[in-house]
Design a protein around this motif. Structure first.
Motif, PDB file in Angstrom:
ATOM      1  N   ASP A  70       3.170  -1.089   8.154  1.00 55.73           N
ATOM      2  CA  ASP A  70       2.455  -0.064   7.401  1.00 55.73           C
ATOM      3  C   ASP A  70       3.411   1.008   6.888  1.00 55.73           C
ATOM      4  O   ASP A  70       3.237   1.542   5.790  1.00 55.73           O
ATOM      5  CB  ASP A  70       1.375   0.566   8.284  1.00 55.73           C
ATOM      6  CG  ASP A  70       0.381  -0.464   8.787  1.00 55.73           C
ATOM      7  OD1 ASP A  70      -0.483  -0.891   8.005  1.00 55.73           O
ATOM      8  OD2 ASP A  70       0.488  -0.862   9.967  1.00 55.73           O
TER       9      ASP A  70
ATOM     10  N   ARG B 160       0.867  -1.187   0.000  1.00 56.09           N
ATOM     11  CA  ARG B 160       0.000   0.000   0.000  1.00 56.09           C
ATOM     12  C   ARG B 160       0.901   1.233   0.000  1.00 56.09           C
ATOM     13  O   ARG B 160       1.197   1.815   1.033  1.00 56.09           O
ATOM     14  CB  ARG B 160      -0.931  -0.010   1.215  1.00 56.09           C
ATOM     15  CG  ARG B 160      -1.936   1.121   1.216  1.00 56.09           C
ATOM     16  CD  ARG B 160      -2.981   0.973   2.328  1.00 56.09           C
ATOM     17  NE  ARG B 160      -2.381   0.559   3.574  1.00 56.09           N
ATOM     18  CZ  ARG B 160      -2.542  -0.653   4.114  1.00 56.09           C
ATOM     19  NH1 ARG B 160      -3.297  -1.556   3.502  1.00 56.09           N
ATOM     20  NH2 ARG B 160      -1.958  -0.964   5.245  1.00 56.09           N
ATOM     21  N   ARG B 161       1.375   1.616  -1.170  1.00 56.35           N
ATOM     22  CA  ARG B 161       2.306   2.732  -1.284  1.00 56.35           C
ATOM     23  C   ARG B 161       1.586   4.055  -1.063  1.00 56.35           C
ATOM     24  O   ARG B 161       0.400   4.204  -1.350  1.00 56.35           O
ATOM     25  CB  ARG B 161       3.003   2.716  -2.645  1.00 56.35           C
ATOM     26  CG  ARG B 161       2.072   2.858  -3.809  1.00 56.35           C
ATOM     27  CD  ARG B 161       2.657   2.339  -5.111  1.00 56.35           C
ATOM     28  NE  ARG B 161       3.748   3.169  -5.563  1.00 56.35           N
ATOM     29  CZ  ARG B 161       4.961   2.689  -5.835  1.00 56.35           C
ATOM     30  NH1 ARG B 161       5.226   1.425  -5.679  1.00 56.35           N
ATOM     31  NH2 ARG B 161       5.909   3.490  -6.255  1.00 56.35           N
ATOM     32  N   SER B 162       2.324   5.019  -0.532  1.00 56.94           N
ATOM     33  CA  SER B 162       1.798   6.354  -0.274  1.00 56.94           C
ATOM     34  C   SER B 162       2.721   7.364  -0.948  1.00 56.94           C
ATOM     35  O   SER B 162       3.881   7.496  -0.576  1.00 56.94           O
ATOM     36  CB  SER B 162       1.729   6.628   1.231  1.00 56.94           C
ATOM     37  OG  SER B 162       1.547   8.008   1.487  1.00 56.94           O
ATOM     38  N   GLN B 163       2.194   8.061  -1.943  1.00 56.86           N
ATOM     39  CA  GLN B 163       2.999   9.056  -2.638  1.00 56.86           C
ATOM     40  C   GLN B 163       3.419  10.187  -1.697  1.00 56.86           C
ATOM     41  O   GLN B 163       4.495  10.755  -1.848  1.00 56.86           O
ATOM     42  CB  GLN B 163       2.219   9.623  -3.826  1.00 56.86           C
ATOM     43  CG  GLN B 163       2.051   8.643  -4.985  1.00 56.86           C
ATOM     44  CD  GLN B 163       3.378   8.125  -5.508  1.00 56.86           C
ATOM     45  OE1 GLN B 163       3.765   6.978  -5.252  1.00 56.86           O
ATOM     46  NE2 GLN B 163       4.089   8.973  -6.236  1.00 56.86           N
ATOM     47  N   ALA B 164       2.557  10.493  -0.731  1.00 54.89           N
ATOM     48  CA  ALA B 164       2.887  11.564   0.219  1.00 54.89           C
ATOM     49  C   ALA B 164       4.144  11.220   1.006  1.00 54.89           C
ATOM     50  O   ALA B 164       5.043  12.059   1.182  1.00 54.89           O
ATOM     51  CB  ALA B 164       1.713  11.803   1.162  1.00 54.89           C
TER      52      ALA B 164
ATOM     53  N   ARG C 286       6.441   8.919   0.131  1.00 54.03           N
ATOM     54  CA  ARG C 286       7.555   8.772  -0.817  1.00 54.03           C
ATOM     55  C   ARG C 286       8.134  10.129  -1.213  1.00 54.03           C
ATOM     56  O   ARG C 286       9.284  10.209  -1.649  1.00 54.03           O
ATOM     57  CB  ARG C 286       7.090   8.007  -2.058  1.00 54.03           C
ATOM     58  CG  ARG C 286       6.852   6.513  -1.817  1.00 54.03           C
ATOM     59  CD  ARG C 286       6.196   5.865  -3.024  1.00 54.03           C
ATOM     60  NE  ARG C 286       7.007   5.998  -4.214  1.00 54.03           N
ATOM     61  CZ  ARG C 286       7.954   5.137  -4.603  1.00 54.03           C
ATOM     62  NH1 ARG C 286       8.201   4.067  -3.868  1.00 54.03           N
ATOM     63  NH2 ARG C 286       8.631   5.325  -5.709  1.00 54.03           N
TER      64      ARG C 286
ATOM     65  N   SER D  36       4.262   1.756   2.846  1.00 58.83           N
ATOM     66  CA  SER D  36       3.972   3.068   2.263  1.00 58.83           C
ATOM     67  C   SER D  36       5.070   3.517   1.305  1.00 58.83           C
ATOM     68  O   SER D  36       4.841   4.348   0.417  1.00 58.83           O
ATOM     69  CB  SER D  36       3.793   4.110   3.375  1.00 58.83           C
ATOM     70  OG  SER D  36       5.020   4.368   4.037  1.00 58.83           O
TER      71      SER D  36
END
Length: 344
Positions: free
Chosen positions: A163, A69-73, A75, A167
């Motif tokens: 988590d 569940r990647r999070s651009q924020a 990254r 991310s």
């Protein structure tokens, strides 16, 4: 004699040091702290928080094996730019051999990629900064590509920490996880495997170019099963970040390290770097440049039941492409002309 950092160090460099310090802290002890906090909260008036998280954890338990569940924020956190500049770290396609031109047409056809990342180094620094953050401009260099980096499954069994690492685009390093990503029909997925794994970290020291690859063919078979293009990646400078206590194969120290690695799943190299306020000793990596060079994809024909001969043939071609990539760029990154890759 201990060499201390001068008081006149610019704030920008202090921010860079802090950025790397928090990452080293996360790498070594954050998972353990998260576990202690999760259990400790159960014995306080905040026990409900851990109970609710445990329910969420159970319902979400398969996510690390299903693309994460990647999070651009996360990254795009500015702290990753400071970490990039500490070394500094950059990504390149090299001259005339890169993936950028070859990759875009494949994305339109739903193509996925399986990348071998070399070497492991001590902390896999180049792989993390280039593939798990946006700080080096990977998306601009490879538009339409979503990178995923594999990590040992045990870290995804840690509360809260799982988590956090998901991310960034990290996923579990097992076949189920690889199958899920490489089977995606939308295309443009790049699954990176640090082929040498934890065992290769025991060879990581300045000037070392020995890779654990000779008998590691599982990733090649995966590429054949899914028809995923194989991409060799070499990170120049990865092994220069720490000194390591001499641990030649067959020595008592290496035997102990190998036994512990088999028991725990990860290795314990005895490293020496620099400190936060002095340069003589510590667990902070040295400021050494890292350039990650991405090679040209090797087209792979999908084969549902690949034979040993087909796996061996593709494995040998991959090694040749990796060697060619290294030889083509080594002089630019201060590698001696008579230095070549070694395989074990």
């Amino acid at each position: 004699m201990v060499e201390f950092a001068p008081l006149s160090v610019p704030w920008e460099r202090r921010l860079q040091t802090f950025a790397v310090l928090q990452w080293v802290f996360s790498f070594f002890v954050l998972a353990q702290i998260c576990t202690v906090v999760f259990i400790g909260l159960l014995f306080t008036r905040f026990w409900l928080f851990s109970v609710l998280y445990a329910i969420w954890w159970y319902l979400d338990r398969d996510k690390p094996w299903q693309g994460g569940r990647r999070s651009q924020a996360i990254r795009r956190w500015v702290i990753w730019k400071h970490m990039r500049d500490y070394f500094p770290i950059s990504v390149s396609t090299g001259s005339g051999c890169g993936m950028a031109r070859a990759v875009v047409p494949h994305v339109a056809m739903g193509e996925n990629y399986l990348a071998g990342f070399h070497p492991h180094g001590v902390l896999v620094t180049g792989a993390f900064v280039n593939l798990c953050t946006e700080s080096t401009g990977f998306p601009s260099l490879f538009p339409g590509i979503r990178p995923h980096l594999m990590m040992l499954p045990l870290w995804f069994r840690t509360p809260f920490f799982r988590d956090y690492i998901m991310s960034a685009g990290l996923v579990t390093s097992d076949k189920e996880s690889a199958d899920y990503i490489l089977n995606r029909k939308d295309g443009g997925n790049l699954l990176a495997i640090v082929v040498g794994g934890a065992q290769e970290a025991l060879n990581a020291r300045p000037g070392a170019y020995k890779l654990l690859l000779r008998n590691r063919k599982g990733f090649v078979k995966l590429a054949l099963l899914h028809g995923a293009a194989l991409v060799p990646i070499f990170s120049f400078g990865e092994n220069d970040l720490f000194h390591q206590v001499e641990n030649l194969p067959g020595s008592w120290l290496r035997r102990i390290q190998n036994k512990l690695q088999k028991i725990m799943g990860f290795s314990l190299p005895l490293i020496r770097g620099r400190g936060v306020f002095q340069y003589s000793f510590g667990f902070m990596p040295y400021r050494r440049p890292i350039t990650t060079v991405v090679g040209k994809p090797i087209a792979v024909q999908k084969t549902l039941e690949p034979s040993k001969e087909e796996v061996d043939r593709l494995h040998q071609r991959y090694i040749k492409e990796l060697c060619d990539l290294f030889e083509a760029h080594k002089l630019k990154y201060n590698v001696p002309i008579d230095q070549h890759l070694e395989f074990c």
